[in-house]
Design an enzyme around this catalytic site. Sequence first.
Site, PDB file in Angstrom:
ATOM      1  N   ASP A 200      17.818  42.983  18.029  1.00  0.00           N
ATOM      2  CA  ASP A 200      16.984  43.989  17.391  1.00  0.00           C
ATOM      3  C   ASP A 200      17.764  44.725  16.315  1.00  0.00           C
ATOM      4  OD1 ASP A 200      14.687  43.549  18.785  1.00  0.00           O
ATOM      5  OD2 ASP A 200      14.937  45.213  20.192  1.00  0.00           O
ATOM      6  N   LYS A 222      12.610  44.743  13.847  1.00  0.00           N
ATOM      7  CA  LYS A 222      11.256  45.247  13.618  1.00  0.00           C
ATOM      8  C   LYS A 222      11.381  46.499  12.747  1.00  0.00           C
ATOM      9  CE  LYS A 222       9.351  43.408  17.894  1.00  0.00           C
ATOM     10  NZ  LYS A 222       8.643  43.692  19.146  1.00  0.00           N
TER      11      LYS A 222
END
Length: 410
Positions: A200, A222
Amino acid sequence: MAEHPAYPVGLRLTGRRVVVLGGGQVAQRRLPALIAAGADVHLVSPEATPSVEAMADAGEITWSRRRYTEGDLEGAWYALISTSDLEANNLASAEGERRRVWCVRSDDADRATAWTPATGHSEGVTVAVLTTDAKGRDPRHTAAVRDAVIEGLRDGTLVAPQFRTRAPGVALVGGGPGDPDLITVRGRRLLAGADVVIADRLGPRDLLAELPPHVEVIDAAKIPYGRYMAQEAINNALIEHAKQGRSVVRLKGGDPYVFGRGMEELQALAEAGIPCTVVPGISSSISVPGAAGIPVTHRGVAHEFTVVSGHVAPDDERSLVDWASLAKLTGTLVILMGVDKIGKIAEALIAHGKPADTPVALVQEGTTATQRRVDATLATVGERVRAEDVRPPAVIIVGPVVGVGPRPTE
């Protein structure tokens, strides 16, 4: 005997009688390992530290509350002599010699028949370090060697390949709030042994640079309102690489289960028959406020703290947060993923009765080198966020604990 080095050996003490003389600090340090080894531990001491006494109260050891007497070592396989009575120590050593019981002496290593090595554990391996020079024993040096080896095994800087085939699978690893030093020991060890890392954006990015060249790193960042990797694609990548027999680490920011969709990934893996290990991480909800000098609880100020997601505004029909109830709480409110919604959140809290002058702090990129803190109140926080250009990731803390510590320097 002092002219020769000690012979290293691992004792299997499960169910075997071990006698510990003295209930002080030495016993307190050594007893947990003896208990973990499954030994039948008998403590002989008129007194003990509170921690040692708690072990006896819990039934982990048997405690005879008296001084050493001849015959205490009968039937023992191993003895730890750690009293402050030199005469009793010498008598116990002599008994051990007659009964052929290996005895460790905390007061006089030269008169002992056994030495306790500096030990540490890493992924099923015990590292034990002894000084080979009997005349020049340096416990601090052996401990330093032990620590260096264990740290190297844990963080991957000391490579010790496994020659047995590793079972493929996935580890969901909570990477912590951002500082690479705040990942757990287990998480770092799994990362060092990975074939594939799916990372991430909010994970500890600096750790990726330490990975060996053969490790495939997949960016699952993200970015808010920008490019992102759909959750289904992440799930499919985890399953695909695991089915190829590879060791996969899903490196996530904070903790996998604190707004991290960890359970969604675990469910997908379970449906595909992929074994999965979950490694908790330090959540930014408590670590970032702490790094900025804000305790989420404080005696006489806050007896509870509540963590909520702010990615959906209070007036959005998708919101699952009871903002009216939160406004009535007197403790600390920690809001994650709420930077762009904080104006509406503050309005909702005030509308439901929260005082407009309630202190608010926003900590951007907490625990990293670019950390900064912006203070406001519920009445001013919306404008302050715009004026100071506060951007995600940022943790928002609402409540009187914001003012408990020293005021932040501008």
